[in-house]
Design a protein around this motif. Structure first.
Motif, mmCIF file in Angstrom:
data_model
loop_
_atom_site.group_PDB
_atom_site.id
_atom_site.type_symbol
_atom_site.label_atom_id
_atom_site.label_comp_id
_atom_site.label_asym_id
_atom_site.label_seq_id
_atom_site.Cartn_x
_atom_site.Cartn_y
_atom_site.Cartn_z
ATOM 1 N N ARG A 24 109.864 71.050 -75.629
ATOM 2 C CA ARG A 24 110.217 70.085 -74.586
ATOM 3 C C ARG A 24 111.104 68.981 -75.146
ATOM 4 N NH1 ARG A 24 106.538 69.458 -69.982
ATOM 5 N NH2 ARG A 24 108.515 68.706 -69.163
ATOM 6 N N CYS A 143 108.348 79.965 -73.277
ATOM 7 C CA CYS A 143 108.322 78.716 -72.501
ATOM 8 C C CYS A 143 106.926 78.212 -72.174
ATOM 9 C CB CYS A 143 109.083 78.906 -71.180
ATOM 10 S SG CYS A 143 110.816 79.314 -71.389
ATOM 11 N N GLY A 159 109.100 77.922 -62.153
ATOM 12 C CA GLY A 159 109.826 76.652 -62.147
ATOM 13 C C GLY A 159 109.576 75.847 -63.409
ATOM 14 N N PHE A 160 108.336 75.835 -63.877
ATOM 15 C CA PHE A 160 108.028 75.120 -65.111
ATOM 16 C C PHE A 160 108.714 75.791 -66.299
ATOM 17 C CE2 PHE A 160 105.079 73.955 -68.666
ATOM 18 C CZ PHE A 160 105.469 72.634 -68.751
ATOM 19 N N ARG A 162 111.541 77.340 -66.211
ATOM 20 C CA ARG A 162 112.952 76.917 -66.134
ATOM 21 C C ARG A 162 113.123 75.489 -66.673
ATOM 22 N NH1 ARG A 162 113.186 79.632 -60.931
ATOM 23 N NH2 ARG A 162 112.897 77.625 -59.924
ATOM 24 N N LYS A 163 112.192 74.612 -66.348
ATOM 25 C CA LYS A 163 112.260 73.224 -66.824
ATOM 26 C C LYS A 163 112.167 73.182 -68.347
ATOM 27 C CE LYS A 163 109.987 68.711 -66.217
ATOM 28 N NZ LYS A 163 111.198 67.947 -66.166
ATOM 29 N N THR A 166 115.459 74.390 -69.845
ATOM 30 C CA THR A 166 116.510 73.378 -69.797
ATOM 31 C C THR A 166 116.318 72.337 -70.899
ATOM 32 O OG1 THR A 166 116.801 73.685 -67.419
ATOM 33 C CG2 THR A 166 117.560 71.594 -68.343
ATOM 34 N N GLU A 167 115.098 71.866 -71.056
ATOM 35 C CA GLU A 167 114.818 70.873 -72.096
ATOM 36 C C GLU A 167 115.042 71.459 -73.487
ATOM 37 O OE1 GLU A 167 111.008 68.940 -71.534
ATOM 38 O OE2 GLU A 167 111.381 68.679 -69.374
#
Length: 174
Positions: A24, A143, A159-160, A162-163, A166-167
């Motif tokens: 993260r 992830c 969705g998490f 994907r988040k 991205t981080e």
């Protein structure tokens, strides 16, 4: 100011790819690592809440590790049930009732979403147990994870993932 590359903890490495934990924004939190650690100890609350007792969790951890090492070595899953393509370049390793989401990257901060293949006859490796997984980049990043509760992954879990992706990619960008 020179950016220092983030060193991610490797899960396994083989001839095909390196599998590590996605991190993260804070540079230390790795959601998939927490899930894998809890599974290895048989203490995953998410699993326990869904009827996965300690022995099943430890067995599931061993199966996930075997599948990941096999993929790192051979570029394919060991069984057709061991992997799946979800959406938007998010895939999953599967064992028992546990799912570990991952994405692929060349490791330079970029990501080109790949999709699950639908036509075995036009797949590059139609004889593979996981013919539906496209050729992925050499860096696989885990992830997050969740217990299987229904036929499809929950949109919030994807969705998490994907988040986290991205981080995590932000650490690779120069």
């Amino acid at each position: 100011m020179t950016k220092v590359p983030l060193e991610r903890e490797a899960v396994c490495e083989g001839n095909w790819c390196r599998i590590s934990y996605a991190v993260r924004t804070d540079g230390t939190t790795a959601p998939a690592k927490k899930v894998m650690s809890y599974l290895s100890e048989g203490t995953w609350a998410g699993g326990e809440e869904n009827g996965m007792h300690a022995d099943e969790q430890v067995d599931t951890y061993a199966k996930l590790m075997h599948t990941m090492q096999y993929y790192a070595e051979h570029g394919e899953g060991d069984r057709s049930e061991s992997m799946n393509g979800l959406e938007d370049g998010i895939f999953e390793f599967k064992a028992g009732r546990a799912r570990i989401a991952f994405y692929d990257t060349p490791g330079d901060g970029s990501h080109t979403p790949k999709r699950k293949l639908r036509d075995r006859d036009s797949a590059p490796y139609p004889d593979s147990a996981t013919w539906f997984i496209p050729d992925l980049d050499p860096q696989i990043r885990l992830c997050n994870g969740w217990p299987k509760k229904g036929r499809l992954a929950k949109p919030s879990d994807i969705g998490f993932a994907r988040k986290v992706r991205t981080e995590d990619l932000g650490h690779d960008k120069q």
